[in-house]
Design an enzyme around this catalytic site. Structure first.
Site, PDB file in Angstrom:
ATOM      1  N   CYS A   1      22.077  44.883  50.417  1.00  0.00           N
ATOM      2  CA  CYS A   1      23.432  45.213  50.872  1.00  0.00           C
ATOM      3  C   CYS A   1      23.842  44.328  52.053  1.00  0.00           C
ATOM      4  CB  CYS A   1      23.516  46.684  51.261  1.00  0.00           C
ATOM      5  SG  CYS A   1      25.072  47.096  52.045  1.00  0.00           S
TER       6      CYS A   1
ATOM      7  N   CYS B   1      26.710  43.633  49.505  1.00  0.00           N
ATOM      8  CA  CYS B   1      27.977  44.240  49.948  1.00  0.00           C
ATOM      9  C   CYS B   1      28.598  43.551  51.164  1.00  0.00           C
ATOM     10  CB  CYS B   1      27.763  45.701  50.313  1.00  0.00           C
ATOM     11  SG  CYS B   1      26.611  46.570  49.257  1.00  0.00           S
TER      12      CYS B   1
ATOM     13  N   LYS C   1      29.422  39.735  50.723  1.00  0.00           N
ATOM     14  CA  LYS C   1      30.434  39.736  49.643  1.00  0.00           C
ATOM     15  C   LYS C   1      31.793  40.152  50.188  1.00  0.00           C
ATOM     16  CE  LYS C   1      31.505  43.281  47.714  1.00  0.00           C
ATOM     17  NZ  LYS C   1      30.804  44.004  46.683  1.00  0.00           N
TER      18      LYS C   1
ATOM     19  N   TYR D   1      30.155  44.264  37.791  1.00  0.00           N
ATOM     20  CA  TYR D   1      30.675  44.264  39.163  1.00  0.00           C
ATOM     21  C   TYR D   1      30.592  42.866  39.785  1.00  0.00           C
ATOM     22  CZ  TYR D   1      30.027  49.377  40.152  1.00  0.00           C
ATOM     23  OH  TYR D   1      30.081  50.736  40.201  1.00  0.00           O
TER      24      TYR D   1
ATOM     25  N   GLU E   1      33.672  40.375  40.718  1.00  0.00           N
ATOM     26  CA  GLU E   1      33.987  40.205  42.142  1.00  0.00           C
ATOM     27  C   GLU E   1      33.919  38.727  42.537  1.00  0.00           C
ATOM     28  OE1 GLU E   1      32.715  44.538  43.960  1.00  0.00           O
ATOM     29  OE2 GLU E   1      31.301  42.917  44.172  1.00  0.00           O
TER      30      GLU E   1
ATOM     31  N   HIS F   1      55.571  58.429  51.929  1.00  0.00           N
ATOM     32  CA  HIS F   1      56.510  57.458  51.392  1.00  0.00           C
ATOM     33  C   HIS F   1      56.893  56.401  52.427  1.00  0.00           C
ATOM     34  CE1 HIS F   1      59.566  56.133  48.604  1.00  0.00           C
ATOM     35  NE2 HIS F   1      60.446  56.124  49.579  1.00  0.00           N
TER      36      HIS F   1
ATOM     37  N   GLU G   1      51.261  57.308  46.713  1.00  0.00           N
ATOM     38  CA  GLU G   1      52.079  58.517  46.566  1.00  0.00           C
ATOM     39  C   GLU G   1      52.260  58.871  45.099  1.00  0.00           C
ATOM     40  OE1 GLU G   1      56.409  58.288  47.459  1.00  0.00           O
ATOM     41  OE2 GLU G   1      56.044  56.168  47.854  1.00  0.00           O
TER      42      GLU G   1
HETATM   43  P1  NDP Z   1      25.984  45.005  35.738  1.00  0.00           P
HETATM   44  O1  NDP Z   1      24.896  45.705  35.020  1.00  0.00           O
HETATM   45  O2  NDP Z   1      27.140  45.740  36.292  1.00  0.00           O
HETATM   46  O3  NDP Z   1      26.565  43.847  34.811  1.00  0.00           O
HETATM   47  C1  NDP Z   1      25.763  42.910  34.154  1.00  0.00           C
HETATM   48  C2  NDP Z   1      26.661  42.079  33.253  1.00  0.00           C
HETATM   49  O4  NDP Z   1      25.917  41.017  32.699  1.00  0.00           O
HETATM   50  C3  NDP Z   1      27.235  42.875  32.102  1.00  0.00           C
HETATM   51  O5  NDP Z   1      28.535  42.429  31.884  1.00  0.00           O
HETATM   52  C4  NDP Z   1      26.297  42.499  30.945  1.00  0.00           C
HETATM   53  O6  NDP Z   1      26.925  42.565  29.693  1.00  0.00           O
HETATM   54  C5  NDP Z   1      26.006  41.054  31.283  1.00  0.00           C
HETATM   55  N1  NDP Z   1      24.741  40.590  30.734  1.00  0.00           N
HETATM   56  C6  NDP Z   1      23.518  41.181  30.784  1.00  0.00           C
HETATM   57  N2  NDP Z   1      22.585  40.400  30.197  1.00  0.00           N
HETATM   58  C7  NDP Z   1      23.213  39.288  29.768  1.00  0.00           C
HETATM   59  C8  NDP Z   1      22.811  38.121  29.085  1.00  0.00           C
HETATM   60  N3  NDP Z   1      21.540  37.940  28.715  1.00  0.00           N
HETATM   61  N4  NDP Z   1      23.732  37.190  28.797  1.00  0.00           N
HETATM   62  C9  NDP Z   1      25.029  37.350  29.156  1.00  0.00           C
HETATM   63  N5  NDP Z   1      25.480  38.446  29.811  1.00  0.00           N
HETATM   64  C10 NDP Z   1      24.589  39.398  30.108  1.00  0.00           C
HETATM   65  O7  NDP Z   1      25.207  44.168  36.855  1.00  0.00           O
HETATM   66  P2  NDP Z   1      25.659  43.389  38.131  1.00  0.00           P
HETATM   67  O8  NDP Z   1      24.621  42.333  38.270  1.00  0.00           O
HETATM   68  O9  NDP Z   1      27.083  42.976  38.080  1.00  0.00           O
HETATM   69  O10 NDP Z   1      25.520  44.475  39.273  1.00  0.00           O
HETATM   70  C11 NDP Z   1      24.298  45.216  39.435  1.00  0.00           C
HETATM   71  C12 NDP Z   1      24.567  46.550  40.075  1.00  0.00           C
HETATM   72  O11 NDP Z   1      24.850  46.354  41.446  1.00  0.00           O
HETATM   73  C13 NDP Z   1      25.768  47.298  39.538  1.00  0.00           C
HETATM   74  O12 NDP Z   1      25.470  48.064  38.428  1.00  0.00           O
HETATM   75  C14 NDP Z   1      26.180  48.133  40.711  1.00  0.00           C
HETATM   76  O13 NDP Z   1      25.491  49.365  40.666  1.00  0.00           O
HETATM   77  C15 NDP Z   1      25.759  47.329  41.898  1.00  0.00           C
HETATM   78  N6  NDP Z   1      26.910  46.670  42.535  1.00  0.00           N
HETATM   79  C16 NDP Z   1      27.918  47.416  43.053  1.00  0.00           C
HETATM   80  C17 NDP Z   1      29.024  46.830  43.643  1.00  0.00           C
HETATM   81  C18 NDP Z   1      30.116  47.675  44.189  1.00  0.00           C
HETATM   82  O14 NDP Z   1      29.936  48.869  44.329  1.00  0.00           O
HETATM   83  N7  NDP Z   1      31.273  47.109  44.486  1.00  0.00           N
HETATM   84  C19 NDP Z   1      29.118  45.379  43.750  1.00  0.00           C
HETATM   85  C20 NDP Z   1      28.020  44.680  43.159  1.00  0.00           C
HETATM   86  C21 NDP Z   1      26.964  45.309  42.580  1.00  0.00           C
HETATM   87  P3  NDP Z   1      27.068  43.946  28.855  1.00  0.00           P
HETATM   88  O15 NDP Z   1      28.214  44.694  29.457  1.00  0.00           O
HETATM   89  O16 NDP Z   1      27.351  43.468  27.477  1.00  0.00           O
HETATM   90  O17 NDP Z   1      25.752  44.650  28.971  1.00  0.00           O
END
Ligand code: NDP
Length: 452
Positions: free
Chosen positions: A43, A48, A51, A178, A182, A435, A440
């Site tokens: 984080c 976080c 970022k 995510y 982002e 407002h 709202e």
């Molecule tokens: P996520 O699990 O959210 O997303 C991973 C993405 O990568 C998905 O779109 C997935 O596709 C894709 N993917 C997985 N494997 C492959 C592959 N082999 N080839 C191509 N695409 C692939 O993970 P993140 O890394 O984005 O984030 C991890 C965690 O961190 C989140 O789940 C969240 O809990 C936390 N986080 C929270 C944030 C916040 O609160 N603002 C910010 C950043 C992270 P598919 O959908 O098809 O599985």
């Protein structure tokens, strides 16, 4: 048997530091903590915090354009990445110091070393020392997962993005979660030509369809070249960058490729299965509602358990662990109705069920409005925002609230209190509008747009 410590924490991220500090400072336990990398964990050092600072940095390009539309004379200028990165790195150093001090001031002994579990009460440090403890807390977090295909090693992950020597001119971001969304928005806002490949039909799988649809539309509108149903097949280093062949047959050259393809728990080579700790899917530590593993003296919190991978959740799990183990007050963690935000541009704030998930459970009414907000509309932008409530027909409770708007993260924190309290649609309606604001609309939507 006398142990060296009451508690040995492995991992100095949000969850581990909180548990160590509270166990030592409030419960009077003798505590040690080992961290092999930088204090503050994902984080603070790789997630976080840096970022969000990059989100702020990238937002100024649009703000500068809007200011001109509001009559300000603005000097044209570029973004100075090395200047920003220098400040960012100094801030991360400062925060690491803060985390080290928190531990020191609470009497936690720290080891800048990797720790492995040797038995139910013993850890071995990379320095060769062994330490014993009545309880061991696993809080090692997670790590980016890299897909495996020819040339995959040429790509970076979110770990490296904060420390690049120079900003790329052209970047490819792979993934639709995510982190991918982002960073696509951040880099686009910083002036980088940004392409995003997502293998599925729509980004942000699992979130409300209408909300993620709008985020995706706005991202494309803002200039991100988003390719859905597309993945990388092969990459090669070429003179002017990284050559990428996509599953749809197209070929492109980028200066950088970043994988944001998910994260996995940091459990390999930790000695866990050997001592009887059970690991589940993807190597996540299996725990009960009190964060206790299959070995009674070993507990685990945060991303290493792959429950809900968010800093505030890891912190709660850490606090609940201390209540349970050191204060004699067994406390399960409530993982229901957790609000969260995705810091895309525009942001998405969400709590509860998506329309699609709610519809599977019971009969619902959907209240939804999408409009051009005053501030951006006056500046001549076409951006739209969305306010949506998913309501139970029977109990009238708001089952889900989804907001896509600038500052949606701030809004959902407050709307989340009402939803967590079990507010009904009529409770929202009884609240007088503030407002003129965007939010709202959450209290002025009279008729459902559909029932299901
Ligand atoms: P996520 O699990 O959210 O997303 C991973 C993405 O990568 C998905 O779109 C997935 O596709 C894709 N993917 C997985 N494997 C492959 C592959 N082999 N080839 C191509 N695409 C692939 O993970 P993140 O890394 O984005 O984030 C991890 C965690 O961190 C989140 O789940 C969240 O809990 C936390 N986080 C929270 C944030 C916040 O609160 N603002 C910010 C950043 C992270 P598919 O959908 O098809 O599985």
């Amino acid at each position: 048997m006398a142990f060296d410590y009451d508690l040995f924490v492995i991992g100095g991220g949000s969850g581990g530091v909180r548990a160590a500090r509270v166990a030592a400072g409030e419960a009077g336990a003798k505590v040690a903590l080992a961290e092999e990398d930088r204090y503050g964990g994902t984080c603070v050092q790789r997630g976080c915090v840096p970022k969000k600072l990059m989100v702020f940095a990238s937002g100024y390009s649009e703000m500068a354009r809007d200011a001109q539309a509001y009559g300000w004379t603005m000097m044209a200028g570029g973004f100075d990445w090395p200047a920003f990165r220098g400040k960012l790195e100094a801030e991360l150093d400062r925060l690491e110091g803060v985390y080290r001090n928190i531990l020191k001031n609470n009497g936690v002994e720290t080891f800048d070393a990797r720790a492995r579990v040797v038995d139910a009460h013993t850890v071995e440090l990379s320095t060769g020392e062994r330490k014993t403890a009545k309880h061991i807390l696993l809080a090692m977090g997670g790590w980016p997962v890299r897909p495996d295909f020819p040339g995959a090693e040429l790509a970076i992950t979110s770990n490296e993005i904060f420390h690049l020597e120079e900003l790329p001119k052209r970047i490819l971001i792979v993934g639709g979660g995510y982190i991918a969304c982002e960073f696509a928005c951040i880099l686009n806002g910083l002036g980088v030509e940004t392409t995003q490949f997502y293998r599925g039909a729509q980004i942000l799988r699992g979130f409300d369809d209408e909300a993620r649809g709008l985020v995706s539309e706005e991202m494309i509108q803002n200039g991100i070249d988003l390719h859905l149903g597309t993945n990388v097949l092969e990459m090669k280093k070429v003179d002017d960058g990284i050559w990428v062949k996509a599953t749809n047959g197209t070929e492109h050259v980028f200066d950088q490729v970043m994988f944001a393809t998910g994260r996995a728990p940091n459990t390999s080579d930790m000695g866990l299965e050997e001592v009887g700790v059970k690991l589940g899917r993807g190597g996540a530590v299996e725990v009960d509602e009190y964060s206790q593993t299959a070995v009674p003296s070993i507990y685990a919190i945060g991303d290493v358990t792959n429950r809900v991978n968010l800093t505030p959740v890891a912190i709660r799990e850490g606090m609940a662990f201390v209540e349970t183990v050191f204060k004699g007050n067994p406390t399960p963690v409530d993982h229901d109705l957790i609000p969260s935000a995705i810091f895309t541009q525009p942001e998405m704030g969400t709590i509860g069920l998506s329309e699609e998930a709610a519809r599977e459970r019971e009969e619902i009414e959907v209240y939804c409005t999408s409009f051009k907000p005053m501030q951006q509309s006056f500046a001549g932008r076409t951006d739209r925002v969305l306010m949506k409530l998913v309501v139970s027909k029977e109990s009238r409770k708001v089952l889900g609230c989804h907001i896509v708007a600038p500052q949606a993260g701030e809004m959902i924190q407050l709307a989340g209190i009402a939803v967590k309290m079990g507010a009904t649609k009529e409770d929202f309606d009884r609240t007088v509008a503030v407002h003129p604001t965007m939010s709202e609309e959450l209290v002025t939507m009279r008729s459902p747009v559909r029932s299901a």
